[in-house]
Design a protein around this motif. Structure first.
Motif, PDB file in Angstrom:
ATOM      1  N   ILE A 142       0.828  -1.211   0.000  1.00 48.06           N
ATOM      2  CA  ILE A 142       0.000   0.000   0.000  1.00 48.06           C
ATOM      3  C   ILE A 142       0.868   1.271   0.000  1.00 48.06           C
ATOM      4  O   ILE A 142       1.949   1.296   0.586  1.00 48.06           O
ATOM      5  CB  ILE A 142      -1.017   0.061   1.169  1.00 48.06           C
ATOM      6  N   ILE A 143       0.367   2.280  -0.715  1.00 49.87           N
ATOM      7  CA  ILE A 143       1.028   3.588  -0.765  1.00 49.87           C
ATOM      8  C   ILE A 143      -0.060   4.650  -0.599  1.00 49.87           C
ATOM      9  O   ILE A 143      -1.095   4.583  -1.276  1.00 49.87           O
ATOM     10  CB  ILE A 143       1.736   3.824  -2.133  1.00 49.87           C
ATOM     11  N   ALA A 144       0.161   5.598   0.294  1.00 53.00           N
ATOM     12  CA  ALA A 144      -0.815   6.680   0.453  1.00 53.00           C
ATOM     13  C   ALA A 144      -0.442   7.844  -0.468  1.00 53.00           C
ATOM     14  O   ALA A 144       0.733   8.162  -0.628  1.00 53.00           O
ATOM     15  CB  ALA A 144      -0.837   7.142   1.896  1.00 53.00           C
ATOM     16  N   ILE A 145      -1.466   8.446  -1.091  1.00 57.20           N
ATOM     17  CA  ILE A 145      -1.230   9.599  -1.973  1.00 57.20           C
ATOM     18  C   ILE A 145      -2.069  10.766  -1.470  1.00 57.20           C
ATOM     19  O   ILE A 145      -3.286  10.649  -1.307  1.00 57.20           O
ATOM     20  CB  ILE A 145      -1.631   9.277  -3.424  1.00 57.20           C
ATOM     21  N   ALA A 146      -1.414  11.888  -1.213  1.00 62.83           N
ATOM     22  CA  ALA A 146      -2.158  13.054  -0.729  1.00 62.83           C
ATOM     23  C   ALA A 146      -2.013  14.220  -1.698  1.00 62.83           C
ATOM     24  O   ALA A 146      -0.953  14.413  -2.283  1.00 62.83           O
ATOM     25  CB  ALA A 146      -1.644  13.454   0.647  1.00 62.83           C
ATOM     26  N   ILE A 147      -3.092  14.951  -1.872  1.00 60.97           N
ATOM     27  CA  ILE A 147      -3.073  16.136  -2.726  1.00 60.97           C
ATOM     28  C   ILE A 147      -3.304  17.351  -1.832  1.00 60.97           C
ATOM     29  O   ILE A 147      -4.322  17.439  -1.141  1.00 60.97           O
ATOM     30  CB  ILE A 147      -4.211  16.094  -3.791  1.00 60.97           C
ATOM     31  N   ASP A 148      -2.358  18.269  -1.880  1.00 60.90           N
ATOM     32  CA  ASP A 148      -2.532  19.514  -1.116  1.00 60.90           C
ATOM     33  C   ASP A 148      -3.128  20.556  -2.061  1.00 60.90           C
ATOM     34  O   ASP A 148      -2.429  21.128  -2.888  1.00 60.90           O
ATOM     35  CB  ASP A 148      -1.170  19.954  -0.563  1.00 60.90           C
ATOM     36  N   GLU A 149      -4.427  20.785  -1.920  1.00 56.97           N
ATOM     37  CA  GLU A 149      -5.104  21.727  -2.826  1.00 56.97           C
ATOM     38  C   GLU A 149      -4.706  23.179  -2.529  1.00 56.97           C
ATOM     39  O   GLU A 149      -4.827  24.038  -3.390  1.00 56.97           O
ATOM     40  CB  GLU A 149      -6.637  21.625  -2.699  1.00 56.97           C
ATOM     41  N   GLY A 150      -4.281  23.398  -1.281  1.00 54.78           N
ATOM     42  CA  GLY A 150      -3.957  24.762  -0.860  1.00 54.78           C
ATOM     43  C   GLY A 150      -5.209  25.463  -0.348  1.00 54.78           C
ATOM     44  O   GLY A 150      -5.649  26.462  -0.905  1.00 54.78           O
ATOM     45  N   ILE A 151      -5.793  24.884   0.701  1.00 52.66           N
ATOM     46  CA  ILE A 151      -6.954  25.493   1.370  1.00 52.66           C
ATOM     47  C   ILE A 151      -6.503  25.823   2.787  1.00 52.66           C
ATOM     48  O   ILE A 151      -6.374  24.933   3.633  1.00 52.66           O
ATOM     49  CB  ILE A 151      -8.177  24.524   1.394  1.00 52.66           C
ATOM     50  N   LYS A 152      -6.255  27.099   3.006  1.00 55.00           N
ATOM     51  CA  LYS A 152      -5.658  27.524   4.270  1.00 55.00           C
ATOM     52  C   LYS A 152      -6.587  27.223   5.453  1.00 55.00           C
ATOM     53  O   LYS A 152      -7.783  27.445   5.378  1.00 55.00           O
ATOM     54  CB  LYS A 152      -5.344  29.020   4.213  1.00 55.00           C
ATOM     55  N   GLY A 153      -5.990  26.706   6.524  1.00 57.48           N
ATOM     56  CA  GLY A 153      -6.758  26.438   7.733  1.00 57.48           C
ATOM     57  C   GLY A 153      -7.553  25.149   7.670  1.00 57.48           C
ATOM     58  O   GLY A 153      -8.236  24.791   8.625  1.00 57.48           O
ATOM     59  N   TYR A 154      -7.508  24.449   6.546  1.00 59.01           N
ATOM     60  CA  TYR A 154      -8.257  23.191   6.431  1.00 59.01           C
ATOM     61  C   TYR A 154      -7.332  22.054   6.006  1.00 59.01           C
ATOM     62  O   TYR A 154      -6.992  21.190   6.791  1.00 59.01           O
ATOM     63  CB  TYR A 154      -9.420  23.352   5.450  1.00 59.01           C
ATOM     64  N   ARG A 155      -6.896  22.083   4.731  1.00 59.03           N
ATOM     65  CA  ARG A 155      -6.090  20.961   4.244  1.00 59.03           C
ATOM     66  C   ARG A 155      -4.733  20.883   4.935  1.00 59.03           C
ATOM     67  O   ARG A 155      -4.240  19.781   5.217  1.00 59.03           O
ATOM     68  CB  ARG A 155      -5.915  21.041   2.715  1.00 59.03           C
ATOM     69  N   ASP A 156      -4.126  22.040   5.236  1.00 56.77           N
ATOM     70  CA  ASP A 156      -2.827  21.990   5.911  1.00 56.77           C
ATOM     71  C   ASP A 156      -2.944  21.263   7.252  1.00 56.77           C
ATOM     72  O   ASP A 156      -2.056  20.526   7.664  1.00 56.77           O
ATOM     73  CB  ASP A 156      -2.209  23.387   6.066  1.00 56.77           C
ATOM     74  N   GLU A 157      -4.097  21.434   7.922  1.00 56.05           N
ATOM     75  CA  GLU A 157      -4.287  20.790   9.221  1.00 56.05           C
ATOM     76  C   GLU A 157      -4.525  19.284   9.069  1.00 56.05           C
ATOM     77  O   GLU A 157      -3.949  18.478   9.790  1.00 56.05           O
ATOM     78  CB  GLU A 157      -5.494  21.406   9.954  1.00 56.05           C
ATOM     79  N   THR A 158      -5.389  18.892   8.098  1.00 57.57           N
ATOM     80  CA  THR A 158      -5.670  17.455   7.942  1.00 57.57           C
ATOM     81  C   THR A 158      -4.422  16.716   7.434  1.00 57.57           C
ATOM     82  O   THR A 158      -4.196  15.569   7.794  1.00 57.57           O
ATOM     83  CB  THR A 158      -6.862  17.185   6.984  1.00 57.57           C
ATOM     84  N   LEU A 159      -3.605  17.397   6.625  1.00 56.65           N
ATOM     85  CA  LEU A 159      -2.395  16.749   6.111  1.00 56.65           C
ATOM     86  C   LEU A 159      -1.357  16.496   7.204  1.00 56.65           C
ATOM     87  O   LEU A 159      -0.652  15.492   7.154  1.00 56.65           O
ATOM     88  CB  LEU A 159      -1.783  17.575   4.975  1.00 56.65           C
ATOM     89  N   LYS A 160      -1.303  17.390   8.198  1.00 57.77           N
ATOM     90  CA  LYS A 160      -0.388  17.192   9.328  1.00 57.77           C
ATOM     91  C   LYS A 160      -0.732  15.875  10.024  1.00 57.77           C
ATOM     92  O   LYS A 160       0.122  15.080  10.370  1.00 57.77           O
ATOM     93  CB  LYS A 160      -0.583  18.337  10.347  1.00 57.77           C
ATOM     94  N   PHE A 161      -2.034  15.679  10.208  1.00 56.06           N
ATOM     95  CA  PHE A 161      -2.543  14.477  10.864  1.00 56.06           C
ATOM     96  C   PHE A 161      -2.200  13.226  10.032  1.00 56.06           C
ATOM     97  O   PHE A 161      -1.752  12.212  10.557  1.00 56.06           O
ATOM     98  CB  PHE A 161      -4.062  14.638  11.025  1.00 56.06           C
ATOM     99  N   ALA A 162      -2.404  13.339   8.706  1.00 54.83           N
ATOM    100  CA  ALA A 162      -2.137  12.218   7.797  1.00 54.83           C
ATOM    101  C   ALA A 162      -0.649  11.852   7.816  1.00 54.83           C
ATOM    102  O   ALA A 162      -0.289  10.675   7.886  1.00 54.83           O
ATOM    103  CB  ALA A 162      -2.581  12.583   6.384  1.00 54.83           C
ATOM    104  N   LYS A 163       0.211  12.882   7.776  1.00 52.44           N
ATOM    105  CA  LYS A 163       1.666  12.644   7.762  1.00 52.44           C
ATOM    106  C   LYS A 163       2.098  11.908   9.024  1.00 52.44           C
ATOM    107  O   LYS A 163       2.869  10.958   8.972  1.00 52.44           O
ATOM    108  CB  LYS A 163       2.402  13.997   7.729  1.00 52.44           C
ATOM    109  N   LYS A 164       1.584  12.370  10.165  1.00 52.75           N
ATOM    110  CA  LYS A 164       1.949  11.784  11.447  1.00 52.75           C
ATOM    111  C   LYS A 164       1.536  10.300  11.481  1.00 52.75           C
ATOM    112  O   LYS A 164       2.302   9.439  11.890  1.00 52.75           O
ATOM    113  CB  LYS A 164       1.234  12.562  12.568  1.00 52.75           C
TER     114      LYS A 164
END
Lengths: 304, 65
Positions: free
Chosen positions: A79-101
């Motif tokens: 399995i490989i996870a793929i994330a797309i950072d759309e650039g939605i301030k205050g939303y995607r940056d926060e969920t991506l931090k959680f995903a990375k961790k």
């Protein structure tokens, strides 16, 4: 009121089947349902490299968590996870931090790409420039990038966190817009077999509701506090979602009935629309049903 | 009896006079199919029995992204 199976204190009531389940029995019920979906619809094979489109929201986190244990059981599945950072301030940056961790802690390879890197602008910037419905442009760009990133990472099949609520909403939206062709491309497994450029999509959570997924995420500590995209509220989907939820609270089998009756008609829909051969965009070479893909059309508008 | 309900918008507890979770959800106009319910830190169903000063949270299950 006690758990239907073991008489412990329940954590969820399932209105469609009118039963309540405790934490342990609910986790078993949930995982069994995903395994059954994977098996019956042959979502992937042993030895496949399965990509998971990861946003960091509860649906994709639960999909990743479950597919990770399935892959461990099957041993040869990667399995490989793929994330797309759309650039939605205050939303995607926060969920991506959680995903990375989560990926770091569980040793899951995570590939991140962004609108900024691929298209030169964040979604926030694009929406300042284009007068367009946020979900339309974002959906087109995200699907395009997921497919491209999946190809780059030699992924056989791409799993998304789409659930029973998402699918019933889409079915109804297509009905309301008289777009039956779009519905022929729905279901637990989508895409065209044996096309090198189009990576097929699977929806392991197809038969699970948002409430069930949130319950699972809460128990497994996979729930992020950032639930709703700031651009989501004005969308047509939001209105269909509210109407469906209202109807389902009065008639609890509504969503299930929509899904099951749809699945009965799906083979006929696929048969009717199968002649639409896939072609490739004359600008970027990616798969599309037209001469120029929608991503390239939007990019031209942005660059004007 | 008085129940402390966590309000997502103001991020504060509000006190509500009620005997059941259903009563609270109706007062706050919350659809029970669209939330999970946490009582004193534990996940419960809408039929859970309440005691005076219990703390409730309704967590939205709706995702958009």
């Amino acid at each position: 009121m006690t758990c239907r199976k073991c008489r412990e204190t329940p954590v969820i009531h399932l209105p469609n089947s009118n039963i309540s389940l405790c934490k342990k029995c609910f986790l078993r019920y949930f995982e069994k349902k995903v395994r059954k979906t994977v098996r019956i619809y042959k979502l992937f094979n042993k030895g496949d490299t399965v990509g998971i489109a990861l946003s960091g929201g509860k649906d994709s986190m639960v999909t990743l968590n479950i597919l990770k244990s399935l892959a461990e059981q099957q041993r040869t599945t990667k399995i490989i996870a793929i994330a797309i950072d759309e650039g939605i301030k205050g939303y995607r940056d926060e969920t991506l931090k959680f995903a990375k961790k989560f990926c770091e802690e569980n040793q899951i390879p995570l590939k991140i790409t962004s609108y900024k890197k691929e298209f030169g602008m964040t979604l926030d910037q694009i929406l300042k420039k284009l007068e367009i419905k946020p979900c339309s442009v974002c959906g087109v760009f995200r699907r395009y990038l997921l497919n491209k990133e999946a190809q780059r990472n030699k992924i056989d099949i791409l799993a998304t966190g789409h659930n029973l609520d998402d699918e019933t909403q889409t079915i109804l939206m297509n009905q309301f817009r008289n777009n039956v062709a779009a519905s022929s491309r729905l279901g637990p497994l989508t895409g065209i077999k044996d096309d090198k450029k189009f990576i097929r999509r699977i929806k392991p959570l197809y038969f699970l509701t948002e409430k069930e997924i949130m319950t699972y995420a809460f128990i497994k500590e996979l729930a992020t506090p950032f639930n709703e995209c700031p651009y989501a509220e004005n969308s047509f989907r939001g209105k269909v979602r509210d109407a469906l939820n209202k109807l389902n609270s009065e008639y609890p089998s509504t969503k299930n009935s929509i899904i099951h009756s749809f699945l009965e008609t799906l083979p006929l829909l696929k048969e009717s629309y199968k002649k639409q051969d896939i072609s490739y965009c004359n600008t970027c070479g990616e798969p599309t049903s037209k001469e120029k893909c929608q991503t390239c059309k939007y990019l031209e508008l942005i660059k004007k | 009896m008085k129940i402390k309900v966590f309000d997502e918008k103001s991020k504060q507890n509000i006190e509500i006079e009620a005997n059941t979770i259903k009563e609270i959800s109706e007062k706050l106009n919350i659809g029970l199919g669209e939330v999970i319910i946490v009582k004193n830190g534990e996940l419960v169903t809408e039929k859970a029995i309440l005691k005076d000063q219990d703390e409730l949270k309704f967590l939205s299950v709706v995702s958009g992204g």
